[in-house]
Enzyme design. Structure first.
Site, PDB file in Angstrom:
ATOM      1  N   GLY A  92       1.465   3.925   1.557  1.00 59.71           N
ATOM      2  CA  GLY A  92       2.081   4.463   2.766  1.00 59.71           C
ATOM      3  C   GLY A  92       3.033   3.524   3.470  1.00 59.71           C
ATOM      4  O   GLY A  92       3.652   3.901   4.473  1.00 59.71           O
ATOM      5  N   LYS A  93       3.190   2.293   2.984  1.00 57.81           N
ATOM      6  CA  LYS A  93       4.086   1.335   3.640  1.00 57.81           C
ATOM      7  C   LYS A  93       5.551   1.727   3.430  1.00 57.81           C
ATOM      8  O   LYS A  93       5.885   2.542   2.573  1.00 57.81           O
ATOM      9  CB  LYS A  93       3.851  -0.079   3.098  1.00 57.81           C
ATOM     10  N   ASN A  94       6.436   1.097   4.205  1.00 60.01           N
ATOM     11  CA  ASN A  94       7.866   1.382   4.063  1.00 60.01           C
ATOM     12  C   ASN A  94       8.353   1.099   2.644  1.00 60.01           C
ATOM     13  O   ASN A  94       9.257   1.764   2.141  1.00 60.01           O
ATOM     14  CB  ASN A  94       8.672   0.559   5.053  1.00 60.01           C
ATOM     15  N   LEU A  95       7.769   0.086   2.014  1.00 60.24           N
ATOM     16  CA  LEU A  95       7.970  -0.179   0.585  1.00 60.24           C
ATOM     17  C   LEU A  95       6.580  -0.158  -0.033  1.00 60.24           C
ATOM     18  O   LEU A  95       5.820  -1.115   0.106  1.00 60.24           O
ATOM     19  CB  LEU A  95       8.645  -1.541   0.377  1.00 60.24           C
ATOM     20  N   TYR A 152       0.858  -1.188   0.000  1.00 60.52           N
ATOM     21  CA  TYR A 152       0.000   0.000   0.000  1.00 60.52           C
ATOM     22  C   TYR A 152       0.898   1.243   0.000  1.00 60.52           C
ATOM     23  O   TYR A 152       1.999   1.209   0.571  1.00 60.52           O
ATOM     24  CB  TYR A 152      -0.897  -0.041   1.239  1.00 60.52           C
TER      25      TYR A 152
END
Length: 377
Positions: A196-199, A194
């Site tokens: 907003g995730k770190n990746l 998604y």
């Protein structure tokens, strides 16, 4: 990539996350990769998907990665691949995002919620065995906020009771316990990409990782209508493939993931120094863990007032998550251990996610800390 205090930088607001700044860093590379896809028309399961799968499997320290449409599908397909279904029970933490429990419900199984450790906010291994019944088929530990769950203890319990482990690593890209990456401890590890995730992708995407070649083959069948050969359907499958265009974004971001993770850890260190004298309960990184700080979550009894006060200064916070999963309408009849999930319930009323993203500078952190001190923390 460590950003020092810049006293000349004028900051008008501080968002919870800043996707636009990060996206500008990789824009040209993403567009180049996408242009290649458009020119070749490799829109579905193009070579970029396979390239990403190979890179991400290596990053997680596993043999196989299967690109999927989103993190929820990753959990759902993992349950299907392990033959979890009607009449089964799946144990998970009571404080995750709803997708964890929804995936269990999609499989036909019943979610059983276990309370959390008050220090690391992950499922409490000491509470798991009380929740195991003859119907229990699997455990889904959630590596919440970027801190690994206590996998050695969970693995021992699962092995002793003959249970499968599906890791919900949606917030834990690159997180480690004793040097081992999240996603590699269980039978299958599930990731969300998604935005907003770190990746994160430029839309929805997800993946399941495993060391088991048979499970990997099963996941590939499930994601693509049960097809290994076009129009031959070997099982009841689904349409939950990773888009090639999203793989382009993820390939670009894979070049930066470690730098961004180190930057998040530096931001967390700055927060720890700046907030040490306050009455906020700060996150604790376990000695065995490499926390990747998808979120920087603190606790305070005046959480809602703090959010309002900081928002007035254009500093924006969040709550992850405001209600235990067992209180959601679809799960109100679910079993909880112990009854009522007292630690989850207490935490839900006090947790507060401060701004956290790799591009934050020490000045950003100082401004957030000053606002918290001015509030009275």
């Amino acid at each position: 990539m460590i950003r020092q205090l810049d006293t000349d930088l004028e900051i008008s607001s501080i968002p919870l996350v800043d996707l636009a700044t990060q996206s500008r860093q990789i824009k040209e590379d993403v567009l180049r990769r996408m242009s290649d896809v458009i020119d070749s028309a490799r829109y579905i399961l193009g070579q970029e998907v396979q390239e990403f799968e190979e890179q991400f499997a290596a990053y997680c320290g596993v043999d196989h990665c299967v690109g999927l449409a989103n993190g929820t599908d990753a959990l759902h397909m993992a349950l299907r691949a392990l033959d979890v279904g009607e009449g089964d029970e799946v144990i998970t933490a009571g404080n995750s995002f709803a997708a964890t429990a929804f995936a269990i419900a999609y499989s036909g199984a019943q979610a059983v919620f276990v309370d959390i450790d008050p220090v690391d906010f992950n499922i409490d291994p000491n509470r798991i065995e009380a929740a195991i019944t003859p119907r229990t088929k699997a455990i889904i530990p959630v590596h919440l906020y970027g801190q690994p769950a206590q996998m050695a203890a969970i693995r021992e319990i699962a092995d002793r009771h003959g249970l499968k482990i599906i890791e919900d690593a949606a917030q834990a890209h690159g997180a480690e316990s004793n040097g081992q990456r999240c996603g590699s401890f269980g039978d299958i590890g599930c990731f969300s990409f998604y935005p907003g995730k770190n990746l994160g992708a430029f839309g929805d995407a997800g993946a399941a990782v495993t060391n088991d070649p048979e499970l990997a083959d099963r996941l590939r069948l499930l994601r693509n209508y049960g097809q290994k050969v076009k129009n031959r359907h070997d099982c009841l499958g689904y349409n939950c493939r990773m888009d090639t265009l999203q793989a382009c974004v993820l390939l670009s971001k894979m070049q930066h993931i470690e730098d961004w993770t180190n930057s998040r850890r530096q931001v967390a260190a700055w927060y720890g120094e700046a907030l040490a004298g306050t009455d906020l309960q700060l996150p604790v990184e376990r000695d065995d863990a490499r926390h990747v700080y998808h979120l920087y979550v603190v606790r305070h009894p005046q959480r809602d007032a703090i959010i309002e006060s900081l928002a007035a200064k254009k500093i924006f916070c969040g709550v992850h998550y405001p209600h235990p999963l067992a209180t959601a309408t679809p799960f109100q009849d679910a079993k909880t251990f112990p009854e009522g999930l007292p630690v989850c319930t207490s935490a839900a009323s006090a947790i507060l996610s401060l701004p956290m993203y790799p591009e934050m500078t020490q000045q950003h952190v100082s401004m957030v800390a000053k606002a918290l001190v001015d509030f009275g923390c």
